[in-house]
Design an enzyme around this catalytic site. Structure first.
Site, short mmCIF file in Angstrom:
data_model
loop_
_atom_site.label_atom_id
_atom_site.label_comp_id
_atom_site.label_asym_id
_atom_site.label_seq_id
_atom_site.Cartn_x
_atom_site.Cartn_y
_atom_site.Cartn_z
N GLY A 96 0.74 -1.30 -0.04
CA GLY A 96 -0.03 -0.02 -0.11
C GLY A 96 0.85 1.22 0.13
CD GLN A 97 6.80 2.97 0.34
OE1 GLN A 97 7.28 1.82 0.28
NE2 GLN A 97 7.72 4.01 0.58
CB VAL A 99 4.40 8.79 -0.95
CG1 VAL A 99 5.66 9.78 -1.14
CG2 VAL A 99 3.34 9.65 -1.47
CG HIS A 103 5.22 7.70 4.40
ND1 HIS A 103 5.68 7.40 3.31
CD2 HIS A 103 4.04 7.66 4.31
CE1 HIS A 103 4.76 6.74 2.51
NE2 HIS A 103 3.71 7.01 3.29
CG HIS A 105 0.45 6.68 7.64
ND1 HIS A 105 -0.19 7.56 7.05
CD2 HIS A 105 1.28 5.95 6.78
CE1 HIS A 105 0.12 7.56 5.75
NE2 HIS A 105 0.83 6.20 5.62
#
Length: 137
Positions: A96-97, A99, A103, A105
């Protein structure tokens, strides 16, 4: 973010963030509000250096990132008083990455928003279909 140890990607939306966008930062990491928040206060924590996956960060960057997760939690606790948190990392397109700058969440959760216990949104677990950017991760 100068020098080879702090490389950035001019095409990366997260690399374009500046101090004006940051909630908190340290030498190696920064945080800012999510573009499409799941809940009030949904925050992203990134290494300042452009790395695609969590597996690519150094031990020092991992510590810097975790320090900011804790700092942001304290800020969110004070400001919004959430009832819980999701701390989520999507690593790779199949996970589901979307970008491809590492990072994390930090998603505050509130019982008042939904009296039923809400699961982590599917978008943070697996994509609905094979994304068009398969192979980029």
């Amino acid at each position: 973010m100068e020098g080879p140890h702090m490389k950035t990607d001019p095409n990366c939306v997260f690399c374009q963030k500046t101090e004006a966008d940051y909630i908190v930062e340290n030498e190696l990491a920064a945080s800012f509000l999510d573009f499409y928040p799941v809940s009030k206060g949904h925050t992203l924590i990134i290494p300042k250096r452009h790395v695609r996956q969590i597996w690519d960060v150094t031990a020092e960057e991992r510590k810097a990132i975790w320090d900011l997760i804790e700092q942001n939690k304290a800020i969110l606790d004070e400001k919004y008083h959430p009832d819980g948190y999701n701390v989520t990392i999507n690593s790779g397109a199949a996970a589901g990455q979307s970008v491809f700058h590492c990072h994390i969440h930090l998603i505050p959760r509130y019982w008042s928003e939904d009296p039923q216990r809400k699961p982590v949104p599917a978008q943070y677990l697996i994509p609905n279909k094979r994304p068009q950017f398969k192979g980029m991760d």
